[in-house]
Design a protein around this motif. Sequence first.
Motif, PDB file in Angstrom:
ATOM      1  N   ILE A  24      44.969  36.898  50.841  1.00 46.99           N
ATOM      2  CA  ILE A  24      44.919  38.504  51.005  1.00 46.99           C
ATOM      3  C   ILE A  24      43.429  38.933  50.865  1.00 46.99           C
ATOM      4  N   GLY A  25      42.844  38.396  49.686  1.00 44.54           N
ATOM      5  CA  GLY A  25      41.805  38.935  49.447  1.00 44.54           C
ATOM      6  C   GLY A  25      40.676  38.762  50.551  1.00 44.54           C
ATOM      7  N   GLY A  26      41.019  37.480  51.105  1.00 45.25           N
ATOM      8  CA  GLY A  26      39.964  37.453  52.389  1.00 45.25           C
ATOM      9  C   GLY A  26      39.992  38.393  53.529  1.00 45.25           C
ATOM     10  N   TYR A  27      41.117  38.951  53.552  1.00 42.51           N
ATOM     11  CA  TYR A  27      41.211  40.321  54.562  1.00 42.51           C
ATOM     12  C   TYR A  27      40.187  41.454  54.221  1.00 42.51           C
ATOM     13  N   VAL A  28      40.362  41.658  52.864  1.00 46.89           N
ATOM     14  CA  VAL A  28      39.751  42.960  52.490  1.00 46.89           C
ATOM     15  C   VAL A  28      38.123  42.744  51.983  1.00 46.89           C
ATOM     16  N   ALA A  29      37.741  41.551  51.638  1.00 38.56           N
ATOM     17  CA  ALA A  29      36.463  41.414  51.138  1.00 38.56           C
ATOM     18  C   ALA A  29      35.402  41.603  52.033  1.00 38.56           C
ATOM     19  N   PRO A  30      35.645  41.080  53.263  1.00 33.51           N
ATOM     20  CA  PRO A  30      34.333  41.166  54.228  1.00 33.51           C
ATOM     21  C   PRO A  30      34.068  42.620  54.898  1.00 33.51           C
ATOM     22  N   ARG A  31      35.300  43.193  54.641  1.00 32.81           N
ATOM     23  CA  ARG A  31      34.978  44.658  55.176  1.00 32.81           C
ATOM     24  C   ARG A  31      34.683  45.556  54.022  1.00 32.81           C
ATOM     25  N   LEU A  32      34.967  45.320  52.957  1.00 32.50           N
ATOM     26  CA  LEU A  32      34.370  46.076  51.520  1.00 32.50           C
ATOM     27  C   LEU A  32      32.899  45.830  51.316  1.00 32.50           C
ATOM     28  N   GLU A  33      32.617  44.593  51.617  1.00 35.80           N
ATOM     29  CA  GLU A  33      31.253  44.619  51.453  1.00 35.80           C
ATOM     30  C   GLU A  33      30.364  45.121  52.509  1.00 35.80           C
ATOM     31  N   THR A  34      31.003  45.093  53.622  1.00 32.10           N
ATOM     32  CA  THR A  34      30.203  45.511  54.858  1.00 32.10           C
ATOM     33  C   THR A  34      29.992  47.025  54.585  1.00 32.10           C
ATOM     34  N   ALA A  35      30.677  47.670  54.246  1.00 32.80           N
ATOM     35  CA  ALA A  35      30.959  49.269  53.923  1.00 32.80           C
ATOM     36  C   ALA A  35      30.029  49.469  52.541  1.00 32.80           C
ATOM     37  N   LEU A  36      29.989  48.792  51.714  1.00 33.81           N
ATOM     38  CA  LEU A  36      29.588  49.112  50.221  1.00 33.81           C
ATOM     39  C   LEU A  36      28.409  48.408  50.032  1.00 33.81           C
ATOM     40  N   GLY A  37      28.142  47.348  50.831  1.00 36.19           N
ATOM     41  CA  GLY A  37      26.920  46.386  50.565  1.00 36.19           C
ATOM     42  C   GLY A  37      27.086  45.428  49.283  1.00 36.19           C
ATOM     43  N   GLN A  38      26.385  44.674  49.192  1.00 31.03           N
ATOM     44  CA  GLN A  38      26.334  43.654  48.185  1.00 31.03           C
ATOM     45  C   GLN A  38      26.125  44.279  46.674  1.00 31.03           C
ATOM     46  N   GLU A  39      25.463  45.258  46.629  1.00 28.24           N
ATOM     47  CA  GLU A  39      25.258  45.920  45.269  1.00 28.24           C
ATOM     48  C   GLU A  39      26.488  46.704  45.079  1.00 28.24           C
ATOM     49  N   GLY A  40      27.402  46.981  46.048  1.00 26.78           N
ATOM     50  CA  GLY A  40      28.663  47.815  45.879  1.00 26.78           C
ATOM     51  C   GLY A  40      29.860  47.104  45.638  1.00 26.78           C
ATOM     52  N   PHE A  41      29.796  45.809  46.028  1.00 28.18           N
ATOM     53  CA  PHE A  41      30.969  45.061  46.144  1.00 28.18           C
ATOM     54  C   PHE A  41      30.774  43.787  45.509  1.00 28.18           C
ATOM     55  N   THR A  42      31.863  43.306  44.364  1.00 28.38           N
ATOM     56  CA  THR A  42      31.958  42.287  43.671  1.00 28.38           C
ATOM     57  C   THR A  42      33.235  41.483  43.812  1.00 28.38           C
ATOM     58  N   VAL A  43      33.017  40.318  44.082  1.00 30.56           N
ATOM     59  CA  VAL A  43      34.168  39.389  43.712  1.00 30.56           C
ATOM     60  C   VAL A  43      34.286  38.874  42.402  1.00 30.56           C
ATOM     61  N   ILE A  44      35.290  38.887  41.554  1.00 28.74           N
ATOM     62  CA  ILE A  44      35.286  38.433  40.291  1.00 28.74           C
ATOM     63  C   ILE A  44      35.869  37.156  39.950  1.00 28.74           C
ATOM     64  N   ALA A  45      34.812  36.133  39.600  1.00 26.29           N
ATOM     65  CA  ALA A  45      35.240  34.818  39.448  1.00 26.29           C
ATOM     66  C   ALA A  45      34.562  34.162  38.311  1.00 26.29           C
ATOM     67  N   GLY A  46      34.887  33.104  37.757  1.00 24.16           N
ATOM     68  CA  GLY A  46      34.160  32.420  36.666  1.00 24.16           C
ATOM     69  C   GLY A  46      34.330  31.119  36.750  1.00 24.16           C
ATOM     70  N   GLY A  47      33.300  30.576  35.902  1.00 23.95           N
ATOM     71  CA  GLY A  47      33.457  28.875  35.899  1.00 23.95           C
ATOM     72  C   GLY A  47      33.105  28.068  37.348  1.00 23.95           C
ATOM     73  N   GLU A  48      34.070  27.260  37.292  1.00 29.82           N
ATOM     74  CA  GLU A  48      33.660  26.171  38.598  1.00 29.82           C
ATOM     75  C   GLU A  48      33.782  27.117  39.962  1.00 29.82           C
ATOM     76  N   ARG A  49      34.982  27.936  40.014  1.00 30.74           N
ATOM     77  CA  ARG A  49      35.295  28.801  41.074  1.00 30.74           C
ATOM     78  C   ARG A  49      33.792  29.859  41.412  1.00 30.74           C
ATOM     79  N   LYS A  50      33.440  30.204  40.421  1.00 31.92           N
ATOM     80  CA  LYS A  50      31.955  30.862  40.517  1.00 31.92           C
ATOM     81  C   LYS A  50      30.900  30.109  41.396  1.00 31.92           C
ATOM     82  N   ARG A  51      30.789  29.054  40.558  1.00 29.59           N
ATOM     83  CA  ARG A  51      29.692  28.361  41.169  1.00 29.59           C
ATOM     84  C   ARG A  51      30.044  27.776  42.696  1.00 29.59           C
ATOM     85  N   ARG A  52      31.175  27.576  43.058  1.00 28.26           N
ATOM     86  CA  ARG A  52      31.453  27.082  44.268  1.00 28.26           C
ATOM     87  C   ARG A  52      31.242  28.133  45.355  1.00 28.26           C
ATOM     88  N   LEU A  53      31.813  29.474  44.886  1.00 26.21           N
ATOM     89  CA  LEU A  53      31.734  30.743  45.725  1.00 26.21           C
ATOM     90  C   LEU A  53      30.365  30.985  46.155  1.00 26.21           C
TER      91      LEU A  53
END
Length: 314
Positions: free
Chosen positions: A15-44
């Motif tokens: 589900i998140g994979g549908y909205v994430a690219p669109r939100l980053e395209t509209a807001l830019g990396q400075e305006g859009f964040t994916v919240i993740a920690g630990g190993e998941r953060k490192r992998r992403l």
Amino acid sequence: MREIKTAALIGLGAIGGYVAPRLETALGQEGFTVIAGGERKRRLEQEGCCINDTVWKFHIGDPEEAEEPADLVIFAVKYHGLRQAARDAAGYIGKNTILMSLLNGVDSEDILREYFPDQHILYSVIRIPSIHENGKISYPDGWGEISFGEAVNAQLSQEVQAVKDLFEKSGIGYQIPRDMKKNMWHKFMTNVSENQISAVLRMPYGIFQVSDTINQFREKTAKEVISIAQAKGIDLTDKDLEEQKKKVASYPFWGKTSTTQDIQNGRKTEVEMFAGTVIRMGKELGIPTPCNEMLYQCIRALEAWNDTPKEDKK
């Protein structure tokens, strides 16, 4: 007029994979964040996330290192992970942050309200035949629609208008139903019946297009939800179930429900959000739920099978 300049997402799955690219395209990396920690953060951060054959490397925000609150925080995790997600997202939520949960049940907003009683929480559900397998997320072009709003949307609140403006800027499909609670219960009805039955059978949407027997069972399961909804004052009727037949016939034949994907990939399902909720509410209201009770036991059995180390069973 309120404007959303920053947004955060927790739950970068089907589900998140549908909205994430669109939100980053509209807001830019400075305006859009994916919240993740630990190993998941490192992998992403190192490998990115493959969405419709494109690898995206979003700005990843650690739950422990939130810089400042976002204007909008979207929850797209599994039901069993919502409470932990609420704790992880807390640093990104300020006094004026709007919250949305894309979970397809009927009580995720209530759960979020336990953690953030003073926040403006919009009701929302998403409809998209998204697949998350082998580390890749995919969905058909042109599909995807988020229904959202206040419980009743006779007029748009400033929060609803702000999200509407962002979705239009982002190219995210949406609708703002006048009766949002009915919309949620309608989606709940379809998930309880379609997701669970297809998962037990381990079959794609096409099973509902070729089997009259399974469609009869689908309707019996859905009618248990209708009975509960009506007892709660929700205007869900057999007419809505009849109209759903046309939608089921138009689903991608080889598309898979999220619960089917969970079973096939050995993941924990959202059966508690579906059959579990129906059974609990049915008992509270004195409404029989035999179809959901059977589906609940079957899916729990499939989960147990997935969780059992097979090499020890010779």
